[in-house]
Design a protein around this motif. Structure first.
Motif, short mmCIF file in Angstrom:
data_model
loop_
_atom_site.label_atom_id
_atom_site.label_comp_id
_atom_site.label_asym_id
_atom_site.label_seq_id
_atom_site.Cartn_x
_atom_site.Cartn_y
_atom_site.Cartn_z
N HIS A 167 9.96 10.61 -1.71
CA HIS A 167 9.48 9.41 -2.22
C HIS A 167 8.38 9.50 -2.88
N THR A 168 7.84 10.69 -3.09
CA THR A 168 6.41 10.77 -3.57
C THR A 168 6.83 11.92 -4.66
N TYR A 186 2.47 2.95 4.79
CA TYR A 186 3.54 1.91 4.38
C TYR A 186 5.10 2.27 4.19
N GLY A 187 4.91 3.38 3.32
CA GLY A 187 6.10 3.97 2.91
C GLY A 187 6.97 4.54 4.22
N THR A 229 -2.67 5.04 2.54
CA THR A 229 -1.85 3.67 2.64
C THR A 229 -0.46 3.83 2.06
N GLU A 230 -0.18 4.48 1.00
CA GLU A 230 1.19 4.71 0.48
C GLU A 230 1.96 5.29 1.62
N GLN A 284 6.85 12.11 1.99
CA GLN A 284 6.39 12.79 0.84
C GLN A 284 7.41 13.53 -0.04
N ALA A 301 -5.98 5.10 -0.69
CA ALA A 301 -4.65 4.59 -1.39
C ALA A 301 -3.56 5.50 -1.03
N PHE A 302 -3.81 6.73 -0.88
CA PHE A 302 -2.90 7.43 -0.66
C PHE A 302 -2.52 7.47 0.77
N GLN A 342 8.73 -2.67 -1.85
CA GLN A 342 7.61 -2.66 -2.67
C GLN A 342 6.44 -3.19 -2.20
N ARG A 343 5.35 -2.49 -2.40
CA ARG A 343 4.23 -3.27 -1.95
C ARG A 343 3.81 -4.57 -2.60
#
Ligand code: SAM
Length: 447
Positions: A91-92, A50-51, A46-47, A88, A43-44, A183-184
């Motif tokens: 945005h995170t 994509y981000g 992918t984030e 990172q 998941a990380f 957004q996803r």
């Protein structure tokens, strides 16, 4: 070491997108499989992938400002690592020190000569938050709103302008759309009519029935391809907007025979699957045309067991038995209505893509007018809201065809009470209004 594998996977995916022209949604799952990343690590990764790809235009301006040189002048491996690091930081919730040190480690392995440079650039980026950076690198909103939005919400300006035009120059609404595009997107299933009911399917997969399409189920996550309902052909993955426009063609009132339906641009077969299932209920048969051989094969697979005949040919050429009752033209287009699903595509698409595509759209729609019987219906559909691909194509194709074709109000053939359908007769769906891709639908009747 383990904690850096997701960042490494994201780097490999982003680098493949830029180096090989890969598609993130195809290349990333293969990388995750090879690196055996699952659950939170996957998941990380992918984030990050994509981000960093979605926000690339803005990240590049910020990296360039922090580096004191344009990103085009930074070597590709360091550039991609810096994009991921900047994402990172801005945005995170990854702590700044971790974002910097993990990215510097990554740069050490992919571009050893740039380690010090990357360290300095990332530290500079970390001195301000995203809003401050945007204020620094974007032109003032008052001077040029679409140029500002292009930077603030990370879309090429020509796309922002096209969206704004399609939304009647409503900049607030355009902003909502741009935010939604970042957004996803949720995964939607289509419960095939006659095979499974949407409520039943939602129960089976732990999802929720859709807000609008009677066949839609929203999936909470996971790999839809592994679901028993999908493997067994009771359901397929399909955006709710695609379901709505295909169903609208079938629901539209028609006098006379209603047994022969045509899907003129069928690959890979999502709408042909729904049309085929509806055809069983209505006693109709579907002919599905697709010009690309491998996509024609995908249509055959997607419609197995349904009354669908697949023709591998150019839809502009004469069909063996025309005079169809209902015809769908789901035309090749820029795909600007589904940017949520393809993070890199907004940066790849160019205004120069439009002329050849709109010509093909006009020719395919002209072929549909010839293939439909007098009194029959044609649905022209795009997953782009660009006015040149929607209204202009429809008007021009009708004008050039020399055949009597009239627009029919499509709104009554969408679910009752559906909001935000505008003044008709065509329908434009939107991610920020309906939670669907930005599908356009024009219904036309041949006189
Ligand atoms: C937007 S996609 C269709 C999506 C499909 N209806 C679905 O729901 O899965 C457009 C398709 O048209 C096909 N195509 C492009 N040019 C064509 C032509 N001249 N004749 C027939 N199909 C064509 C493309 O290969 C592509 O598969």
């Amino acid at each position: 070491m383990r904690t850096d594998l997701p960042r490494r996977a994201a780097y490999e995916a982003v680098a493949a997108v830029h180096r090989d022209g890969a598609y993130a949604n195809l290349v990333l799952p293969a990388i995750l499989r090879d690196m055996r990343l699952y659950g939170r690590d996957a998941a990380f990764a992918t984030e990050l992938t994509y981000g960093a790809l979605r926000h690339e235009g803005t990240l590049d301006l910020i990296v360039g400002a922090a580096a004191g040189r344009e990103v085009a002048r930074i070597d590709p491996p360091a550039r991609d690592a810096l994009r991921l690091g900047a994402y990172q930081l801005l945005h995170t919730r990854v702590p700044a020190h971790a974002a910097v040190s993990a990215t510097v480690d990554l740069v050490r392995s992919v571009a050893p000569g740039a380690t010090g440079f990357a360290n300095a650039v990332l530290r500079e980026i970390g001195t301000q938050d995203l809003d401050a950076w945007i204020a620094k690198v974007a032109p003032p909103y008052d001077k040029d709103p679409t140029a500002y939005l292009a930077v603030a919400d990370s879309h090429p300006q020509w796309i922002v302008r096209a969206f704004n035009e399609a939304l009647g120059s409503d900049l607030d609404e355009t902003t909502r759309l741009l935010i939604e595009d970042n957004q996803r997107p949720p995964v939607h299933l289509c419960a095939r009519p006659g095979r499974v009911d949407a409520v039943e399917l939602a129960d089976e997969v732990g999802g929720a029935p859709g807000a609008f399409s009677p066949y839609a189920v929203y999936l909470p996550g996971g790999a839809p391809g592994d679901l028993a309902a999908v493997v067994e052909g009771r359901a397929h993955v399909q955006d709710e907007g695609s379901q709505l426009v295909a169903a609208a063609l079938v629901n539209a009132s028609l006098d006379g025979p209603d047994a022969r339906w045509l899907d003129l641009c069928a690959g890979p077969g999502g709408k042909a699957g729904l049309l085929g299932a509806l055809a069983v209920e209505r006693g109709a048969e579907v002919t599905a045309v697709e010009v690309a051989e491998h996509r024609a094969r995908l249509v055959s697979q997607a419609t197995r067991g349904l009354p669908v005949t697949v023709l591998h040919q150019d839809g502009r050429e004469e069909l063996p038995e025309p005079a169809y009752d209902r015809v769908l033209v789901d035309a090749p287009c820029t795909g600007l209505g589904s940017l949520r699903r393809r993070p890199e595509s907004r940066w790849r698409r160019q205004p120069s893509d439009l002329p050849p595509l709109t010509r093909l759209q006009r020719e395919l729609l002209g072929a549909a007018f010839r293939a439909v019987r007098p009194g029959g219906l044609v649905a022209y559909v795009t997953c782009s809201p660009h006015l040149v691909e929607t209204h202009v194509t429809v008007t021009e194709a009708a004008r050039r065809s020399g055949l009597p074709v009239d627009l029919v109000d499509a709104r009554p053939f969408l679910p009752a009470g559906m909001p935000g359908l505008g003044a008709g007769p065509t329908v434009q769906l939107w991610p920020h209004r309906h939670g669907t891709d930005a599908m356009f639908l024009a219904l036309l009747r041949r006189g």
